[in-house]
Design a protein around this motif. Structure first.
Motif, PDB file in Angstrom:
ATOM      1  N   ILE A  51      48.654  34.981  45.724  1.00 29.45           N
ATOM      2  CA  ILE A  51      48.400  35.487  44.379  1.00 29.45           C
ATOM      3  C   ILE A  51      47.177  35.581  43.825  1.00 29.45           C
ATOM      4  O   ILE A  51      46.032  34.835  44.392  1.00 29.45           O
ATOM      5  CB  ILE A  51      49.305  34.801  43.346  1.00 29.45           C
ATOM      6  N   LEU A  52      46.575  35.982  42.902  1.00 30.52           N
ATOM      7  CA  LEU A  52      45.508  35.962  42.453  1.00 30.52           C
ATOM      8  C   LEU A  52      45.635  35.265  40.935  1.00 30.52           C
ATOM      9  O   LEU A  52      46.598  35.170  40.277  1.00 30.52           O
ATOM     10  CB  LEU A  52      45.061  37.380  41.889  1.00 30.52           C
ATOM     11  N   LYS A  53      44.676  34.220  40.543  1.00 26.35           N
ATOM     12  CA  LYS A  53      44.600  33.457  39.545  1.00 26.35           C
ATOM     13  C   LYS A  53      43.422  33.794  38.582  1.00 26.35           C
ATOM     14  O   LYS A  53      42.296  34.057  39.116  1.00 26.35           O
ATOM     15  CB  LYS A  53      44.484  32.063  39.855  1.00 26.35           C
ATOM     16  N   ARG A  54      43.598  33.955  37.293  1.00 27.90           N
ATOM     17  CA  ARG A  54      42.624  34.239  36.357  1.00 27.90           C
ATOM     18  C   ARG A  54      42.016  32.957  35.800  1.00 27.90           C
ATOM     19  O   ARG A  54      42.727  32.021  35.571  1.00 27.90           O
ATOM     20  CB  ARG A  54      43.062  35.125  35.240  1.00 27.90           C
ATOM     21  N   ARG A  55      40.616  33.077  36.063  1.00 28.93           N
ATOM     22  CA  ARG A  55      39.897  31.693  35.411  1.00 28.93           C
ATOM     23  C   ARG A  55      39.334  32.092  34.079  1.00 28.93           C
ATOM     24  O   ARG A  55      38.621  33.203  33.761  1.00 28.93           O
ATOM     25  CB  ARG A  55      38.728  31.402  36.451  1.00 28.93           C
ATOM     26  N   ALA A  56      39.407  31.362  33.161  1.00 21.31           N
ATOM     27  CA  ALA A  56      38.775  31.722  31.626  1.00 21.31           C
ATOM     28  C   ALA A  56      37.510  31.372  31.716  1.00 21.31           C
ATOM     29  O   ALA A  56      36.803  30.749  32.525  1.00 21.31           O
ATOM     30  CB  ALA A  56      39.449  30.931  30.663  1.00 21.31           C
ATOM     31  N   PRO A  57      36.648  31.997  30.790  1.00 18.64           N
ATOM     32  CA  PRO A  57      35.281  31.819  30.811  1.00 18.64           C
ATOM     33  C   PRO A  57      35.087  30.385  30.292  1.00 18.64           C
ATOM     34  O   PRO A  57      35.764  29.810  29.519  1.00 18.64           O
ATOM     35  CB  PRO A  57      34.710  33.049  29.710  1.00 18.64           C
ATOM     36  N   LYS A  58      33.894  29.765  30.844  1.00 18.45           N
ATOM     37  CA  LYS A  58      33.659  28.321  30.271  1.00 18.45           C
ATOM     38  C   LYS A  58      32.168  28.366  30.335  1.00 18.45           C
ATOM     39  O   LYS A  58      31.376  28.995  30.926  1.00 18.45           O
ATOM     40  CB  LYS A  58      34.499  27.589  31.180  1.00 18.45           C
ATOM     41  N   VAL A  59      32.038  27.265  29.676  1.00 16.57           N
ATOM     42  CA  VAL A  59      30.375  26.620  29.746  1.00 16.57           C
ATOM     43  C   VAL A  59      30.293  25.670  30.863  1.00 16.57           C
ATOM     44  O   VAL A  59      30.863  24.584  30.549  1.00 16.57           O
ATOM     45  CB  VAL A  59      29.746  26.273  28.183  1.00 16.57           C
ATOM     46  N   ILE A  71      29.806  30.661  32.193  1.00 21.36           N
ATOM     47  CA  ILE A  71      30.292  31.140  33.692  1.00 21.36           C
ATOM     48  C   ILE A  71      31.364  32.252  32.955  1.00 21.36           C
ATOM     49  O   ILE A  71      32.512  31.564  32.158  1.00 21.36           O
ATOM     50  CB  ILE A  71      31.264  30.088  34.309  1.00 21.36           C
ATOM     51  N   ALA A  72      31.333  33.507  33.427  1.00 16.90           N
ATOM     52  CA  ALA A  72      32.310  34.574  32.903  1.00 16.90           C
ATOM     53  C   ALA A  72      33.509  34.549  33.308  1.00 16.90           C
ATOM     54  O   ALA A  72      33.912  33.622  34.608  1.00 16.90           O
ATOM     55  CB  ALA A  72      31.612  35.872  33.248  1.00 16.90           C
ATOM     56  N   ALA A  73      34.747  35.182  32.631  1.00 18.25           N
ATOM     57  CA  ALA A  73      36.018  35.041  33.266  1.00 18.25           C
ATOM     58  C   ALA A  73      36.142  35.851  34.786  1.00 18.25           C
ATOM     59  O   ALA A  73      35.423  36.668  34.816  1.00 18.25           O
ATOM     60  CB  ALA A  73      36.829  35.735  32.295  1.00 18.25           C
TER      61      ALA A  73
END
Length: 100
Positions: A51-59, A71-73
């Motif tokens: 599957i594909l997992k989405r990673r949220a943007p973070k600092v 760090i972009a989504a």
């Protein structure tokens, strides 16, 4: 275990020659990569899901320069084992050595 080890075991179990087994395994990997690249997950009953997992943007932090970095989504591929697969591995009672 390396990819070559997997190819050798598949070859032994199926009775196919090594080159045919290599071609089959390489084709499977290509199908998985192409499918996930197109955003389509793969579900294999009793084995698991690619599957594909989405990673949220973070600092994040650059510790060398002591600066904040955004760090972009993004999306990352992931494998989620099926319950049958997980239960089978747990039943073996294998312990995994952790690095310190």
């Amino acid at each position: 275990m390396t990819k070559q080890d997997v190819i050798n075991q598949v070859s032994e179990r199926t009775g196919l020659d090594s080159l045919t087994s290599r071609s089959i395994i390489e084709s499977f990997f290509e199908v998985v990569k192409e499918s996930l690249t197109e955003g389509e997950p793969i579900y294999i009953r009793t084995f698991g899901s690619f599957i594909l997992k989405r990673r949220a943007p973070k600092v994040g932090r650059n510790i060398n320069q002591n600066t904040a970095v955004t760090i972009a989504a993004h999306v990352v591929p992931s494998f989620k084992p099926s319950r049958d697969f997980t239960d089978q591995v747990r039943a073996q009672g294998i312990t995994v050595e952790t690095k310190k």
